[in-house]
Design a protein around this motif. Sequence first.
Motif, PDB file in Angstrom:
ATOM      1  N   THR A  65      39.825  30.540  34.873  1.00 24.78           N
ATOM      2  CA  THR A  65      39.420  31.529  35.862  1.00 24.78           C
ATOM      3  C   THR A  65      38.494  32.584  35.269  1.00 24.78           C
ATOM      4  OG1 THR A  65      41.543  32.507  35.418  1.00 24.78           O
ATOM      5  CG2 THR A  65      41.314  31.362  37.504  1.00 24.78           C
ATOM      6  N   ILE A  70      37.405  37.570  39.033  1.00 21.80           N
ATOM      7  CA  ILE A  70      38.644  38.341  38.966  1.00 21.80           C
ATOM      8  C   ILE A  70      38.862  38.913  37.560  1.00 21.80           C
ATOM      9  CG2 ILE A  70      39.939  37.343  40.872  1.00 21.80           C
ATOM     10  CD1 ILE A  70      41.197  35.412  38.915  1.00 21.80           C
ATOM     11  N   ASN A  71      39.522  40.052  37.491  1.00 20.77           N
ATOM     12  CA  ASN A  71      39.791  40.701  36.213  1.00 20.77           C
ATOM     13  C   ASN A  71      41.160  41.361  36.288  1.00 20.77           C
ATOM     14  OD1 ASN A  71      39.380  43.285  37.549  1.00 20.77           O
ATOM     15  ND2 ASN A  71      37.205  42.781  37.496  1.00 20.77           N
ATOM     16  N   ASN A  72      41.525  42.082  35.253  1.00 20.34           N
ATOM     17  CA  ASN A  72      42.869  42.634  35.213  1.00 20.34           C
ATOM     18  C   ASN A  72      43.190  43.529  36.391  1.00 20.34           C
ATOM     19  OD1 ASN A  72      43.955  41.410  33.108  1.00 20.34           O
ATOM     20  ND2 ASN A  72      43.572  43.029  31.611  1.00 20.34           N
ATOM     21  N   ARG A  73      42.221  44.336  36.820  1.00 25.78           N
ATOM     22  CA  ARG A  73      42.466  45.221  37.948  1.00 25.78           C
ATOM     23  C   ARG A  73      42.413  44.424  39.253  1.00 25.78           C
ATOM     24  NH1 ARG A  73      44.976  49.264  40.373  1.00 25.78           N
ATOM     25  NH2 ARG A  73      45.784  47.274  40.891  1.00 25.78           N
ATOM     26  N   ASP A  75      43.042  41.372  40.442  1.00 27.56           N
ATOM     27  CA  ASP A  75      43.592  40.042  40.198  1.00 27.56           C
ATOM     28  C   ASP A  75      43.638  39.187  41.466  1.00 27.56           C
ATOM     29  OD1 ASP A  75      45.435  41.671  41.257  1.00 27.56           O
ATOM     30  OD2 ASP A  75      46.937  41.438  39.689  1.00 27.56           O
ATOM     31  N   TRP A  76      43.244  39.772  42.569  1.00 29.69           N
ATOM     32  CA  TRP A  76      43.012  38.969  43.772  1.00 29.69           C
ATOM     33  C   TRP A  76      41.513  38.996  44.014  1.00 29.69           C
ATOM     34  CZ3 TRP A  76      46.967  39.735  48.340  1.00 29.69           C
ATOM     35  CH2 TRP A  76      48.235  39.330  47.898  1.00 29.69           C
ATOM     36  N   HIS A 133      43.544  29.735  43.326  1.00 30.26           N
ATOM     37  CA  HIS A 133      43.872  31.083  42.905  1.00 30.26           C
ATOM     38  C   HIS A 133      44.898  31.095  41.774  1.00 30.26           C
ATOM     39  CE1 HIS A 133      44.700  35.359  43.268  1.00 30.26           C
ATOM     40  NE2 HIS A 133      45.978  35.071  43.340  1.00 30.26           N
ATOM     41  N   TYR A 407      34.702  44.942  40.856  1.00 29.28           N
ATOM     42  CA  TYR A 407      34.773  43.513  41.128  1.00 29.28           C
ATOM     43  C   TYR A 407      33.377  42.986  41.389  1.00 29.28           C
ATOM     44  CZ  TYR A 407      35.977  39.112  43.342  1.00 29.28           C
ATOM     45  OH  TYR A 407      36.078  37.796  43.641  1.00 29.28           O
TER      46      TYR A 407
END
Lengths: 461, 175
Positions: A65, A70-73, A75-76, A133, A407
Amino acid sequence: MSNTESLRQRRPLVTGGKTIHDITLDVAGPTERWGSKGWWLGLATSKTILFGYIIAWTMVLTIGTKLVGINNRMDWGSFIVNFVFWVGIGHAGTLISAILFLFRQNWRTSINRAAEAMTVFAVSCAGIFPMLHTGRPWLAILWVFPYPNFRGPLWTNFRSPLMWDVFAVSTYATVSVLFWYMGMIPDLATLRDRAKHPVRKFFYSLFSMGWRGSMRHWVHYESAYMIFAALATPLVLSVHTIVSFDFAVSILPGWHTTIFPPYFVAGAIFSGFAMVVTLLVPARKLFHLEDYITLDHLETINKIILLTGSIVGFSYITEFFIAFYSGAPFEQFAFANRAFGPFGWAYWIMMSCNLITPQFFWFKAIRRSIPLMFLLSIFVNIGMWFERYVILVTLSRAFVMPQWGTYIMTLWDFAILIGSFGQFMTLFLLFCRVLPVCNMAEMKAFHPDTLRQIRESHDHD
Amino acid sequence: MTEQGILGYFDGPKAIILAARQMKKKNAFRKWDAFVPFPVHTLDEAMGIPASRLPWIVLLGGLSGLSFAIWFLSWTSAVNFPIWVGGKPMLSWPAWVPIFFELTVLLSAFANLGGMLLFCGLPFQVDKPLDLGFTDDKFALWIPESEPGFDAIRFETMLREAGAIEIRVVGKGDA
């Protein structure tokens, strides 16, 4: 004819002086002829996009992924946006096949089959995204089934809205397929009885299950149809309600609101009907169904777009006002940030597409203009995708500033978003050539001549 | 299996409804049937076909879905692996209502399709269609040989008097 009856009757549902035999010829025709140039062109394009889609998600699943935004903040990401978008598209089909049936809206007869097909295919597109996802779907299987450990099987948390969603969407997909299939049995029998080629005959015989138009069977069929409609009505309302719980049951500002369920359901129907217009405008031309899917049908759909679009627009404003009125600083910030923060552009795309676009349908000339309604339906599709995007990026700025992030969708996000349309269109185009696009039996039952004959038979009592 | 009996063709929904009504007055038909391309409303009443009992099957399906959901969620959450989630009680049923609802609908839907096919005897009823036009635009009344007091000549005259435009006697090896 009494006054109320003439109001209810309106214009004939089948135009052009078609007999019931013509209905069989016109609907079964496309499945029996070689595809037209337009159809082949459409299929070639969608297939190419579909291949791109398969390559894109194979890359994302094998490499990981990290390819997507998507990243740590955040995550959706876009997968959830696409999931909600596609589930929403499906809702119009069920609305047409179930709710309008219960309300005795007979105009739905010619479009319900295509709309239900749209539902099934849209939900199949949606179903891919939760799997993508998870990043590693082969491990996510362990998340669905009880996890073995020393104390015993650890079950999933059935109190979680994500788990509710698994049940809601899978039930919705199953019931939509069953409803669609059951409604098709008599029409498949028609195709079987017309089939010449043994392979065609074999498959249509298999799927029509030996239907032969017995009146005793029709009684059960109609009862089953009614029950399916009655089951699907609360079901369709529950599905997007539960999808909205994915957001609303969390405690994040901008998500934790009670307006979500009704506003998601209205938005789903709104986007779904726009997709119905987007699909039917070319389809009726391509398969010469203008006498069955008439301008009156399209106009009625546009009225529903106007109604649901206004509900959605009203919800946006209500949501904003309540955020201001709540006095909750994080909630107020979430909304100010939505409109004027770094993702403000998305908010204004959403507002203009969903709030303003449907308002054009107040004008009859626009409601009845094919090119304009097609254009507006595309805007609604875009707007409704952005609605989910806007809701999602609210996540980027919640509570304390050190948690903030941003994002950015990558090329792979876009490839998968566009690719899912390839899947949808391929399935839809194949459906148009293999299965009856309109419900022949029902159209024959609502043919003006049939209605007159049945009325006359009452007069003989 | 070869069916035997008499087919009487009619030229539309009105003709077949009136014919069924007229014939029903002369003879209490029990086994007869009609083959029509779409559900002709009021024909079922005219022929005396009872309403479907399908709703009961669906009710059973729905109740089994609901009771399974209640049992399964209570068992997994409170018996098999009791675990505290969010300070809720073990049997926090309000949080399970969505799943109760979905499983009720799911099993009702299966019962609905399954029940319909069961009542119709499909797909195991392997009789061939008596006329390929019945799924297109032909309407006919069908009196099978199993009809009590079957008398080919009497029923044929009855059909003709009721306005049949064509009569076909389906015999052995004919269908």
